[in-house]
Design an enzyme around this catalytic site. Structure first.
Site, short mmCIF file in Angstrom:
data_model
loop_
_atom_site.label_atom_id
_atom_site.label_comp_id
_atom_site.label_asym_id
_atom_site.label_seq_id
_atom_site.Cartn_x
_atom_site.Cartn_y
_atom_site.Cartn_z
N ASN A 8 0.70 -1.02 0.07
CA ASN A 8 0.04 0.02 -0.15
C ASN A 8 0.77 1.25 0.00
OD1 ASN A 8 -2.57 -1.30 0.16
ND2 ASN A 8 -2.34 -1.41 2.54
N ASP A 53 1.09 4.57 1.71
CA ASP A 53 0.64 5.15 3.02
C ASP A 53 0.49 6.80 2.96
OD1 ASP A 53 0.47 2.81 3.97
OD2 ASP A 53 2.23 3.17 5.19
N LYS A 62 1.43 -3.98 5.13
CA LYS A 62 1.81 -4.82 6.01
C LYS A 62 2.43 -6.01 5.61
CE LYS A 62 -1.43 -4.23 9.91
NZ LYS A 62 -0.26 -3.84 10.73
N GLY A 63 2.24 -6.40 4.37
CA GLY A 63 3.14 -7.38 3.68
C GLY A 63 4.60 -6.60 3.38
N ALA A 64 4.25 -5.61 2.59
CA ALA A 64 5.59 -5.02 2.12
C ALA A 64 6.68 -4.49 3.37
CB ALA A 64 5.38 -3.69 1.06
N ALA A 68 3.87 0.67 11.79
CA ALA A 68 4.88 -0.53 11.33
C ALA A 68 5.73 -0.93 12.35
CB ALA A 68 5.64 0.11 10.17
N ALA A 69 5.54 -0.64 13.77
CA ALA A 69 6.17 -1.29 14.81
C ALA A 69 5.73 -2.94 14.85
CB ALA A 69 5.76 -0.58 16.27
N GLY A 70 4.44 -3.26 14.68
CA GLY A 70 4.20 -4.70 14.62
C GLY A 70 4.67 -5.27 13.37
N ASP A 71 4.72 -4.78 12.27
CA ASP A 71 5.35 -5.40 11.23
C ASP A 71 7.00 -5.35 11.37
OD1 ASP A 71 2.98 -5.17 9.88
OD2 ASP A 71 3.52 -3.18 9.04
#
Length: 305
Positions: free
Chosen positions: A12, A14, A41-43, A250-253
């Site tokens: 995506n 952002d 999330k994937g990227a 993006a911390a979780g990613d």
């Protein structure tokens, strides 16, 4: 050779604005800044795994527009294999993100080309999956595709991870047997378990519930409260590293990518969790999604206050 991680998921653009606080319903706020940043999330997880030491391939779809070119180019700049990133006749996925002064965010996603990632596309790039040590999936692409990828990874004997983000309802029951590591945050753990998750104790209850539902191993990320690891024999708490947060996007990613890279490189589960936590802690001290993700050398040099 570095361990091989394959990420199946979203790309995506952002569209990020910063404001004093998140707007209420019907309210208009004056923002302080605006930026377009490569994400999804994937990227994000692919970039995190690549920067943190893994050899990475991405499986996904972008649109035939300027955002698509930028998203694919951002991955190529990280030396991520993009042979399985298809260009389709649609607009690229976007995420509309507002970040407040407390570094919390609110996000609206428009899937766009991510909706074109079908089970047939996964099968077309099966050779990419077969070369993997670890396969990572999320929920920003069609559920049928995620379920197919999880089961294909299991049938191929790979280590399979699911970051169930975003989650609004329980997972299909037949997915659990295909997942080695289920990695939700608090709200996702609540949606999957049907239980409130608002404290360390309630997170432990939800983790136990997810194990009872069939999850082999669960890692619930809890932000400032750290992370919980659960399996069939017990639950362990990993306290968070204390840093001054600027932006939690993006911390979780970053945690997922770092955990996958470390585990694929032969680290123990506990070592991989702590490594992912260090990478995520560094990421929240920086603004943006992919720009905030640290490198392996950053994490090796990191000393928490």
């Amino acid at each position: 050779m570095p361990a091989k991680v394959v990420v199946i998921g979203s790309l995506n653009m952002d569209l990020v604005t910063r404001a004093p606080r998140l707007p209420r319903g019907g309210e208009t706020l004056i923002g302080r800044s605006f930026a377009t940043v490569s994400g999804g999330k994937g990227a994000n997880q692919a970039v995190a795994a690549a920067r943190l030491g893994a050899q990475v391939s991405m499986v996904g779809c972008v649109g035939n527009d300027a955002y698509g070119e930028q998203l694919r180019g951002a991955l190529l700049a990280e030396r991520i294999d993009c042979q399985a990133v298809s260009v389709v006749d649609d607009s690229s996925g976007v995420a509309l993100i507002v970040v407040d002064d407390a570094s919390q965010n609110a996000i609206v996603i428009v899937a766009g080309a991510n909706g074109a990632l079908t089970p047939e596309v996964i099968d077309r790039f099966d050779a990419v999956l077969q070369a993997a040590d670890v396969i990572i999936c999320q929920l920003e692409v069609p559920d049928a595709t995620v379920g197919h990828a999880l089961k294909r990874g299991r049938a191929s004997g790979k280590t399979v991870m699911l970051n169930p983000a975003p989650a609004s309802h329980p997972l299909p029951a037949d997915w659990y047997a295909a997942i080695d590591y289920l990695i939700p945050n608090e709200s996702e753990a609540s949606a999957l378990s049907g239980l409130p998750v608002d404290s360390l104790d309630t997170a432990k209850t939800a983790a136990a519930r997810l194990i009872a539902l069939g999850a082999a191993k669960v890692i619930i990320t809890l932000g400032a409260q750290g992370a919980l690891f659960a399996n069939g024999t017990g639950i362990e708490h990993f306290p968070a590293l204390q840093v001054k947060a600027v932006d939690t996007t993006a911390a979780g990613d970053t945690f997922v990518g770092g955990f996958a890279a470390a585990l694929a490189a032969g680290k123990s589960e506990a070592e991989a969790i702590r490594f992912g936590q260090s990478a995520a802690a560094l990421s929240v001290t920086r603004a943006g999604a992919q720009p905030s993700i640290p490198t392996l050398s950053d994490v090796q040099a990191f000393k928490a206050p």
